[in-house]
Design a protein around this motif. Structure first.
Motif, short mmCIF file in Angstrom:
data_model
loop_
_atom_site.label_atom_id
_atom_site.label_comp_id
_atom_site.label_asym_id
_atom_site.label_seq_id
_atom_site.Cartn_x
_atom_site.Cartn_y
_atom_site.Cartn_z
N LEU B 139 55.62 34.45 38.11
CA LEU B 139 54.97 34.46 36.80
C LEU B 139 54.56 35.87 36.41
CD1 LEU B 139 52.79 31.24 37.07
CD2 LEU B 139 54.87 31.58 35.73
N VAL B 140 54.17 36.67 37.40
CA VAL B 140 53.80 38.06 37.09
C VAL B 140 55.01 38.80 36.54
CG1 VAL B 140 53.31 40.26 38.20
CG2 VAL B 140 51.85 38.30 38.65
N ALA B 145 57.24 40.31 30.66
CA ALA B 145 58.15 40.40 29.52
C ALA B 145 57.37 40.35 28.21
CB ALA B 145 59.16 39.25 29.56
N PHE B 146 56.24 39.64 28.22
CA PHE B 146 55.47 39.54 26.98
C PHE B 146 54.74 40.83 26.67
CE2 PHE B 146 56.35 35.24 26.15
CZ PHE B 146 56.42 34.59 27.36
N PHE B 147 54.66 41.72 27.68
CA PHE B 147 53.96 42.98 27.44
C PHE B 147 54.92 44.14 27.41
CE2 PHE B 147 49.81 41.22 27.78
CZ PHE B 147 49.95 40.13 28.62
N ASN B 148 56.20 43.85 27.21
CA ASN B 148 57.22 44.90 27.18
C ASN B 148 57.18 45.70 28.47
OD1 ASN B 148 59.33 45.98 25.88
ND2 ASN B 148 58.16 47.42 24.66
N GLY B 171 56.29 48.84 33.95
CA GLY B 171 57.39 48.01 34.42
C GLY B 171 57.61 48.08 35.92
N VAL B 172 57.76 49.28 36.44
CA VAL B 172 58.05 49.39 37.86
C VAL B 172 56.82 49.02 38.68
CG1 VAL B 172 58.77 50.99 39.67
CG2 VAL B 172 59.80 51.12 37.44
N ASP B 173 55.61 49.23 38.13
CA ASP B 173 54.42 48.78 38.85
C ASP B 173 54.46 47.26 39.02
OD1 ASP B 173 52.41 51.09 36.92
OD2 ASP B 173 53.47 51.37 38.80
N VAL B 174 54.85 46.57 37.95
CA VAL B 174 54.97 45.11 38.03
C VAL B 174 55.97 44.73 39.11
CG1 VAL B 174 55.92 43.14 36.80
CG2 VAL B 174 54.22 44.57 35.71
#
Lengths: 171, 637, 343
Positions: B139-140, B145-148, B171-174
């Protein structure tokens, strides 16, 4: 006699302009410069409503990253290091000489400042100036933490590694 | 309900019925909203893993279709470079971390206790916790995706591209933090599978009698324990810290080394593919035994080969780095290891072919998938041998040849066995037979679609098409092969849709299956279909490798176990002599709460490092509730 | 008639699938010494492993086709244990197959290592030394020389003499790239903070396209390069041309173009020898007109393409680092005229 007449005529011609009264300036000179980059808090007359000049790139991680790249490529780091200053004043600070609001920094970059800050207006497009503004503001934690890179990759200003100049090249 | 032995007398039948009722009361999961979050039975959690992983497979498949549509024509404008980069990164990450490993774990969690004759895994609450962490990780990633903030540096995120300067934003942190979630989940399952297999087998099931599927799960679990910490170091310790708190592990501008990241990542990355592949080997063995009506030939050879594959698999990682200019002698060692592993996998395949030769084949859908596996995986393995050769790798690395290779080994070596396993164990999971005709059509669509998609990629790679490009010029001549590959991808998609339709339809309308529709030999077929939450009313005693193929007189069961608590039997590690009884915890919401706390903290720490402390506190509260001291469960109530 | 149609379809498919340009960017079109070694190794592997695949598939299909005939179907449902003798025979065959596999693999390892040694940097003394820097998303090349005044710097297009080994020594200034020209040699990663090397030797004149082979960001797809292999005398003529400072503008139009260049931000990033422009972060434009492509192989080098590139680089290579410089309408043509005069 003739010489005096000619000299008097030239003088008259030359002085013509001084009496000229430019009652109606050309439209281009009617523009009032933007007051968003105001450096003094005192204003004559009543308080004006300030136009809201915000950085269109506020909060954009991409813009801050581009600003970081341009800061290096346009050699801002040559005078300002990576914010710590050197030849130029530091950019990480609380007391800004010419104001630290986005519009002020924009102004500084466009107009240049006395004592060595070059004027970039007319040389680089506006969108890049706003990216630089965003980056400089991010150095001072004025941008959201989520968009700010934690530190520059390069602590040294001119690392001893390789640049695109070939070794020994002098041109 | 079904039992091991035929019912010899009405008295015994009445006894068993009473035990059924009592056990059902004790083992049933609490219903209701909060009950759903408190489940600790392995069948429910295993099925959740499988269903969740399947949903991620579909999402990854959609991403693949988008990529294929973009690449179908040269200079296409369907996806721009930014979106394409995010999609291929998310596709790889989803498939590798959110589908392949969890689905194998889910199958293990579901089937291993059934196969070894026990009632649950060794640590039911850890099992639940592991699932919640996995779900949270998925889910993370997709929530980003909703936060670009989808990652965009590839599924292995090489620095410096993935560093703070070249991949701005979250992005890469996610990506890096999502790995924390999935790797915690994998470690939980690995630990409990190892302990379950070693200590909870039915009496008499010595180690040389456990099904090959359990050997696969066991070997995989050991690999997980050694490999997952390595990816944690690479992604979280090195990359995430470089990006968030200013360390310089892999930052070349300040003395860090990008190659260090590659070494540490691939030390995990190569075993990762064997982590995915070895359970699939177990599935193939199970299907083969049932559909060739004999035990697999060369059981010890296969076990030893699997173990050897696992060991050698840890010594191959530099073959991902042959182009980086490492010293030749070192690289030559990895060429040797990468080729030698073909011996161990080859022996397993030869044993299976020998089994097929000497067996009496029943051509079920599952067996179709086994043949499909043999065709596709052998091609993939042989292209792997080509890639192991350094000169060839220097031309093929980072081209579509590699893309073709790894899809052949992953889809052929893991997905086809998995689909075979789904068709094979469908009666056990749902109590109904899956439609065999539709299953065979599904197989042919997947098989043909797969080969049409990925075989041309070998040629594309040799013809110069590099990986991870969002478009290519017309003059390269790659258009027709790419268009063909896209057509194949559509066929695969249709096959997938047919499979889903088949599953949904057969669940409602399929023929009711008994407990053992395939007349197979291993213990899971002795339980009801679907299994009762306690699996067996009386735990079996095992006298051979294929307990259900022994005559009825030789089958025995354990009597005298409690039916008012969730009691299981602990046996010795090697010989499965019964040692003592043990009560497992029943439904509890604390694993979910602990996972929730950890999730909140870990997600927050992407934004601000100090949220790690929040994670510690919240997860700590959850763990406190989880481990709050009580009287031993045997004495309660 | 129908058979001919089918045959020609397959031939066309084979050709299109394989491409039919003379020096397409393909490892199968080996034009260099090293690439040819690799190609021979490839054919050997392909034939050997293909044969092994065929054998394994025949055995597998054989098992399938040997299914019990219908008369014995009644026994299919029961499990069985095959006779011991047969089991032993099959086990021996499996072991034998394992041993043969091991021997074949060992032979493949030896051959690979031998080929690897033949293409490795060998320290050839007459090698031409070229330094490559990968940048996001273009290539910097410099021909090194002990005499600093003889160093040639160019971008995205490399000329090499036929028959002479070229030592490509490279690194990257930002992220990891990979230098790959499949016609001539395998690839070599360009890693920041490290220097990697490879040799390549063209043995025929020709134009060879290469491409970055390590994902390097938004425009990884459009980071191509060209290597032009020429007879040694043509190569020397090209080098001499490149050593000259830039061609001075010889008419007012081109002078205006130079002024446009210097007055806008082009000067901050690009270098043109003989003018005040000494930027180092973008491709060297001193001899721009001598190159056949612009934007790292993305577009052919024509006035129209160059104008379109300068006017809106983000449309052609979205995300690349060239600034979008707004030029007045009267400035573009002189600028392009000037730049296209820089032979």
């Amino acid at each position: 006699m003739r010489i005096i007449a000619v000299a008097a005529g030239c003088l008259a011609l030359a002085s013509c302009q001084t009496g000229k009264e430019n009652l109606r300036p050309a439209p281009a000179r009617l523009a009032v410069y933007s007051d968003a980059a105001r450096e003094s808090q005192i204003q004559p007359g009543g308080a004006l409503t300030e136009p809201n000049v915000t950085n269109p790139d506020y909060g954009s991680a991409f813009a801050i990253s581009e600003g970081q790249r341009l800061f290096d490529w346009y050699n801002c780091s040559g005078c300002h290091a990576h914010g710590g200053g050197g030849i130029g004043p530091p950019l990480i600070k609380t007391q800004w000489i010419y104001g630290g609001e986005p519009a002020n920094i924009f102004d500084t970059i466009v107009k240049g400042r006395p004592n060595g800050m070059p004027s970039w207006g007319g040389r680089i497009p506006q969108y890049q100036i706003w990216e630089l503004v965003a980056f400089v503001r991010s150095l001072n934690h004025e941008e959201p933490t989520a968009s700010t890179a934690p530190r520059g990759d390069n602590i040294e200003i001119n690392p001893a590694n390789i640049t695109n100049k070939a070794q020994g090249e002098t041109k | 309900m079904s039992t091991l032995a035929e019912l010899p007398s009405p008295q015994l039948a009445a006894e068993l019925e009473a035990e059924h009722q009592a056990l059902r009361r004790v083992w049933n999961d609490r219903g209701g909203f909060w009950g759903w979050f408190s489940v600790t039975t392995h069948q429910a959690i295993g099925m959740r893993y499988i269903v969740t992983a399947f949903i991620f497979l579909l999402l990854g498949g959609v991403e693949a279709l988008l990529m294929r549509f973009q690449l179908a024509r040269p200079e296409n404008t369907l996806l721009g470079p930014d979106l394409y980069n995010r999609i291929f990164t998310t596709h790889g990450t989803t498939m590798m971390f959110l589908f392949a490993v969890p689905v194998m774990e889910g199958m293990s969690v579901y089937l291993v206790p059934l196969m070894i004759g026990t009632r649950n895994v060794a640590f039911p609450r850890l099992n639940a916790f592991g699932y919640w962490m996995y779900l949270a990780g998925g889910l993370v990633l997709y929530g980003a995706a909703f936060f670009n903030a989808l990652p965009n540096a590839g599924w292995f995120s090489y620095p410096p591209l993935s560093g703070p300067q070249y991949s701005p934003g979250k992005g890469v942190d996610v990506w890096a933090q999502m790995i924390t979630f999935t790797e915690i989940s994998a470690m939980c399952v690995a630990v409990e599978i190892i302990v379950t297999i070693f200590r909870m087998r039915a009496p008499g099931m010595s180690l040389n009698r456990i099904p090959l599927f359990c050997w696969g799960s066991l070997v995989q679990s050991f690999m997980v324990i050694f490999a997952m910490p390595s990816v944690m170091i690479a992604s979280t310790v090195m990359l995430l810290n470089d990006r968030t708190i200013g360390t310089h592990f892999v930052n070349p501008a300040e003395g860090g080394d990008p190659l260090l990241y590659q070494h540490v990542f691939w030390f995990f990355g190569h075993p990762e593919v064997y982590i995915i592949f070895i359970p699939a080997l177990g599935m193939i063995s199970s299907i083969l035994e049932a559909d060739t009506r004999r035990g697999v030939l060369g059981y010890p050879a296969i076990v030893l080969s699997q173990v050897a594959t696992a060991f050698i698999g840890f010594g191959l990682w530099v073959h991902h780095m042959f182009a980086t200019g490492l010293p030749q002698i070192g690289e030559a060692y990895f060429t040797a290891a990468s080729m030698m592993i073909a011996i161990t996998t080859g022996i397993i395949i030869f044993c299976w072919i020998a089994t097929l030769w000497s067996g009496r084949l029943r051509l079920t859908t599952a067996l179709h998938f086994v043949f499909g596996f043999l065709f596709i995986f052998v091609i993939g393995g042989l292209t792997g041998v080509m890639l192991a050769s350094i000169p060839l790798d220097l031309q093929e690395h980072d081209t579509y040849f590699v893309v073709a290779h790894f899809h052949y080994v992953l889809i052929g070596g893991a997905l086809f066995p998995l689909f075979g396993a789904f068709h094979f164990w469908f009666p056990k999971f749902t109590g109904r037979m899956i439609n065999e005709t539709l299953g065979k059509i599904t197989f042919w669509m997947l098989f043909i679609g797969f080969n049409v998609t990925f075989f041309p990629m070998h040629i594309l790679g040799l013809n110069g098409m590099t990986r991870r490009i969002y478009t290519y010029p017309v003059e390269m001549g790659w258009g027709p092969a790419n268009a063909l590959a896209t057509v194949g991808a559509c066929i695969i998609a249709l096959g997938g849709i047919l499979f889903i339709a088949n599953v949904l339809n057969s669940r409602k309308n399929g023929k009711v299956a008994g407990s053992d529709p395939w007349q197979a030999g291993t213990l899971e077929w002795a339980a009801a279909s679907p299994p009762e939450p306690y699996n067996f009313v009386r735990l079996p005693v095992v006298n051979g490798r294929y307990p259900l193929w022994l005559p009825a007189e030789e089958r025995a069961a354990v009597t005298g176990m409690r039916t008012d608590k969730r009691e299981i039997l602990i046996t010795a590690s090697v010989d499965a002599e019964p040692q003592f009884l043990h009560v497992l915890p029943s439904t509890t919401i604390w694993p979910f709460l602990a996972a929730l706390g950890a999730t909140i903290g870990l997600v927050g720490s992407i934004l601000t490092f100090s949220w790690y402390y929040v994670a510690v506190v919240l997860a700590g509260i959850g763990l406190l509730g989880w481990f709050w001291p009580r009287r031993p469960l045997e004495q309660e109530g | 008639m129908k058979r001919r149609a089918i045959a020609s379809f397959f031939i066309a498919a084979a050709i299109t699938l394989n491409g039919c340009m003379s020096t397409r960017q393909s490892a199968l079109d080996a034009t260099g010494i090293e690439a040819r070694s690799i190609l021979h190794l490839w054919w050997f592997f392909l034939i050997l492993l293909g044969t092994i695949f065929a054998i394994v598939m025949i055995l597998t299909l054989g098992a399938l086709l040997r299914r019990q005939p219908a008369s014995e179907r009644q026994f299919v449902e029961q499990h069985h244990t095959p006779p011991q003798e047969r089991e032993r025979k099959l086990s021996r065959m499996v072991s034998g197959a394992g041993v043969i596999t091991g021997l074949i693999l060992f032979a493949l390892i030896v051959i690979s290592v031998i080929t690897g040694k033949s293409i490795a940097p060998s320290g050839a003394s007459n090698a031409l030394l070229v330094t490559v820097h990968g940048n996001q998303w273009w290539w910097y090349f410099s021909y090194d020389n002990d005499d600093a005044s003889k160093i040639v710097v160019t971008a995205n297009e490399l000329h090499i003499p036929v028959g002479r080994p070229v030592l490509i020594r490279g690194t990257s200034l930002d992220v990891i790239h990979s230098f790959w020209v499949p016609n001539l040699m395998g690839k070599r990663d360009l890693i920041p903070s490290r220097i990697t090397e490879e040799y390549l030797t063209a043995d025929r004149p020709g134009r060879f396209r290469g491409q970055c082979a390590e994902f390097c960001g938004l425009e990884h797809a459009k980071m191509a390069l060209w290597i032009i292999a020429e007879p040694p005398d043509q190569f020397q003529a090209w080098m001499n041309q490149q050593l000259q400072p830039s061609v001075a503008p010889d008419d007012p139009d081109k002078q205006r173009g130079l002024q446009v260049f210097l007055n806008h931000e082009c000067i901050f990033c690009h270098n043109i020898n003989g003018t005040p422009a000494h930027g180092q972060v973008a491709p060297d434009l001193t001899h721009l007109a001598s190159r056949s492509t612009i934007a790292a192989g993305t577009l052919p080098n024509t006035k129209g393409n160059l104008a379109g590139w300068i006017a809106d680089p983000q449309r052609i290579k979205p995300g690349n680092y060239m600034a979008t410089v707004p030029l007045e309408s009267g400035d573009m043509q002189p600028l392009v005229d000037y730049l296209e005069s820089l032979k």
